[in-house]
Design a protein around this motif. Structure first.
Motif, PDB file in Angstrom:
ATOM      1  N   PHE A  73       0.844  -1.191   0.000  1.00  0.00           N
ATOM      2  CA  PHE A  73       0.000   0.000   0.000  1.00  0.00           C
ATOM      3  C   PHE A  73       0.884   1.247   0.000  1.00  0.00           C
ATOM      4  O   PHE A  73       1.961   1.260   0.601  1.00  0.00           O
ATOM      5  N   THR A  74       0.388   2.299  -0.625  1.00  0.00           N
ATOM      6  CA  THR A  74       1.077   3.579  -0.634  1.00  0.00           C
ATOM      7  C   THR A  74       0.081   4.684  -0.338  1.00  0.00           C
ATOM      8  O   THR A  74      -0.955   4.783  -1.014  1.00  0.00           O
ATOM      9  N   ILE A  75       0.391   5.491   0.647  1.00  0.00           N
ATOM     10  CA  ILE A  75      -0.428   6.651   0.957  1.00  0.00           C
ATOM     11  C   ILE A  75       0.225   7.877   0.335  1.00  0.00           C
ATOM     12  O   ILE A  75       1.455   8.020   0.351  1.00  0.00           O
ATOM     13  N   SER A  76      -0.588   8.758  -0.212  1.00  0.00           N
ATOM     14  CA  SER A  76      -0.078   9.994  -0.796  1.00  0.00           C
ATOM     15  C   SER A  76      -1.144  11.063  -0.651  1.00  0.00           C
ATOM     16  O   SER A  76      -2.289  10.766  -0.309  1.00  0.00           O
ATOM     17  N   ARG A  77      -0.767  12.292  -0.921  1.00  0.00           N
ATOM     18  CA  ARG A  77      -1.730  13.375  -0.823  1.00  0.00           C
ATOM     19  C   ARG A  77      -1.426  14.432  -1.864  1.00  0.00           C
ATOM     20  O   ARG A  77      -0.274  14.605  -2.283  1.00  0.00           O
ATOM     21  N   ASP A  78      -2.464  15.140  -2.262  1.00  0.00           N
ATOM     22  CA  ASP A  78      -2.350  16.270  -3.174  1.00  0.00           C
ATOM     23  C   ASP A  78      -3.041  17.438  -2.492  1.00  0.00           C
ATOM     24  O   ASP A  78      -4.274  17.523  -2.478  1.00  0.00           O
ATOM     25  N   ASN A  79      -2.245  18.325  -1.921  1.00  0.00           N
ATOM     26  CA  ASN A  79      -2.832  19.436  -1.173  1.00  0.00           C
ATOM     27  C   ASN A  79      -3.549  20.431  -2.089  1.00  0.00           C
ATOM     28  O   ASN A  79      -4.422  21.177  -1.636  1.00  0.00           O
ATOM     29  N   ASN A  80      -3.193  20.454  -3.351  1.00  0.00           N
ATOM     30  CA  ASN A  80      -3.906  21.330  -4.281  1.00  0.00           C
ATOM     31  C   ASN A  80      -5.311  20.819  -4.582  1.00  0.00           C
ATOM     32  O   ASN A  80      -6.197  21.598  -4.947  1.00  0.00           O
ATOM     33  N   ARG A  81      -5.502  19.523  -4.439  1.00  0.00           N
ATOM     34  CA  ARG A  81      -6.802  18.902  -4.676  1.00  0.00           C
ATOM     35  C   ARG A  81      -7.505  18.521  -3.385  1.00  0.00           C
ATOM     36  O   ARG A  81      -8.580  17.913  -3.416  1.00  0.00           O
ATOM     37  N   ASN A  82      -6.896  18.854  -2.243  1.00  0.00           N
ATOM     38  CA  ASN A  82      -7.488  18.526  -0.933  1.00  0.00           C
ATOM     39  C   ASN A  82      -7.833  17.045  -0.826  1.00  0.00           C
ATOM     40  O   ASN A  82      -8.884  16.675  -0.284  1.00  0.00           O
ATOM     41  N   THR A  83      -6.950  16.217  -1.308  1.00  0.00           N
ATOM     42  CA  THR A  83      -7.246  14.795  -1.387  1.00  0.00           C
ATOM     43  C   THR A  83      -6.073  13.958  -0.891  1.00  0.00           C
ATOM     44  O   THR A  83      -4.912  14.267  -1.188  1.00  0.00           O
ATOM     45  N   VAL A  84      -6.411  12.925  -0.149  1.00  0.00           N
ATOM     46  CA  VAL A  84      -5.431  11.919   0.244  1.00  0.00           C
ATOM     47  C   VAL A  84      -5.831  10.604  -0.424  1.00  0.00           C
ATOM     48  O   VAL A  84      -7.021  10.313  -0.570  1.00  0.00           O
ATOM     49  N   TYR A  85      -4.829   9.854  -0.841  1.00  0.00           N
ATOM     50  CA  TYR A  85      -5.053   8.610  -1.573  1.00  0.00           C
ATOM     51  C   TYR A  85      -4.459   7.425  -0.820  1.00  0.00           C
ATOM     52  O   TYR A  85      -3.497   7.575  -0.061  1.00  0.00           O
ATOM     53  N   LEU A  86      -5.025   6.268  -1.086  1.00  0.00           N
ATOM     54  CA  LEU A  86      -4.436   5.022  -0.621  1.00  0.00           C
ATOM     55  C   LEU A  86      -4.415   4.079  -1.813  1.00  0.00           C
ATOM     56  O   LEU A  86      -5.455   3.595  -2.258  1.00  0.00           O
ATOM     57  N   HIS A  87      -3.217   3.853  -2.348  1.00  0.00           N
ATOM     58  CA  HIS A  87      -3.054   2.952  -3.474  1.00  0.00           C
ATOM     59  C   HIS A  87      -2.719   1.580  -2.927  1.00  0.00           C
ATOM     60  O   HIS A  87      -1.694   1.412  -2.254  1.00  0.00           O
ATOM     61  N   MET A  88      -3.556   0.618  -3.208  1.00  0.00           N
ATOM     62  CA  MET A  88      -3.432  -0.729  -2.649  1.00  0.00           C
ATOM     63  C   MET A  88      -3.147  -1.718  -3.778  1.00  0.00           C
ATOM     64  O   MET A  88      -3.859  -1.724  -4.783  1.00  0.00           O
ATOM     65  N   THR A  89      -2.135  -2.523  -3.608  1.00  0.00           N
ATOM     66  CA  THR A  89      -1.779  -3.523  -4.605  1.00  0.00           C
ATOM     67  C   THR A  89      -1.747  -4.909  -3.973  1.00  0.00           C
ATOM     68  O   THR A  89      -1.688  -5.059  -2.749  1.00  0.00           O
ATOM     69  N   ASN A  90      -1.779  -5.930  -4.825  1.00  0.00           N
ATOM     70  CA  ASN A  90      -1.705  -7.318  -4.381  1.00  0.00           C
ATOM     71  C   ASN A  90      -2.661  -7.577  -3.211  1.00  0.00           C
ATOM     72  O   ASN A  90      -2.274  -8.117  -2.172  1.00  0.00           O
ATOM     73  N   LEU A  91      -3.890  -7.186  -3.410  1.00  0.00           N
ATOM     74  CA  LEU A  91      -4.896  -7.291  -2.354  1.00  0.00           C
ATOM     75  C   LEU A  91      -5.190  -8.743  -2.004  1.00  0.00           C
ATOM     76  O   LEU A  91      -5.159  -9.633  -2.868  1.00  0.00           O
ATOM     77  N   THR A  92      -5.476  -8.964  -0.732  1.00  0.00           N
ATOM     78  CA  THR A  92      -5.863 -10.279  -0.232  1.00  0.00           C
ATOM     79  C   THR A  92      -7.202 -10.157   0.484  1.00  0.00           C
ATOM     80  O   THR A  92      -7.621  -9.052   0.851  1.00  0.00           O
TER      81      THR A  92
END
Length: 125
Positions: free
Chosen positions: A68-87
């Protein structure tokens, strides 16, 4: 006060990837560190990941490190959670949360000030 709305949850197969988003409004997004938590019925919230106000500091639960990778874009007021190889163990209701200590990345749910309504992720084997 900040309002948080999650999106992106859906049913997927094991091994798939998924990106969750959390849009913040009614506040200054960069005033907050952000976290993602997962809850399953009958259990307390599990910490997933957190990120500080600028994105330079992150923290992950051991179970998701490297996937998983957490990231944010303060210009878009958004935080993301990119999840891979889900179980299937990744299934649950995912909540984003805002902590009014922008420089801190914390795993404890109790320190977060505001919470979204959640988005559901279901991973089938």
């Amino acid at each position: 006060q900040v309002e948080l709305v999650e999106s992106g949850g859906r049913a997927v197969q094991a091994g798939d990837s998924l990106r969750l988003s959390c849009l913040a409004s009614r506040g200054i997004f960069s005033d907050y560190a952000m976290g993602w938590f997962r809850q399953t019925p009958g259990k307390p919230s599990d910490f997933v990941a957190a990120i500080n106000w600028i994105g330079g500091g992150t923290l992950y639960a051991d179970a998701v490190k490297g996937r998983f990778t957490i990231s944010r874009d303060n210009n878009r007021n958004t935080v993301y959670l990119h999840m891979t190889n889900l179980t299937p163990d990744d299934s649950g209701e995912y909540y984003c949360a805002a902590d009014y200590r922008p420089g801190i990345v914390a795993p404890e749910p109790r320190v977060y000030d505001y919470w979204g309504q959640g988005t559901r992720v279901t991973v089938s084997s």
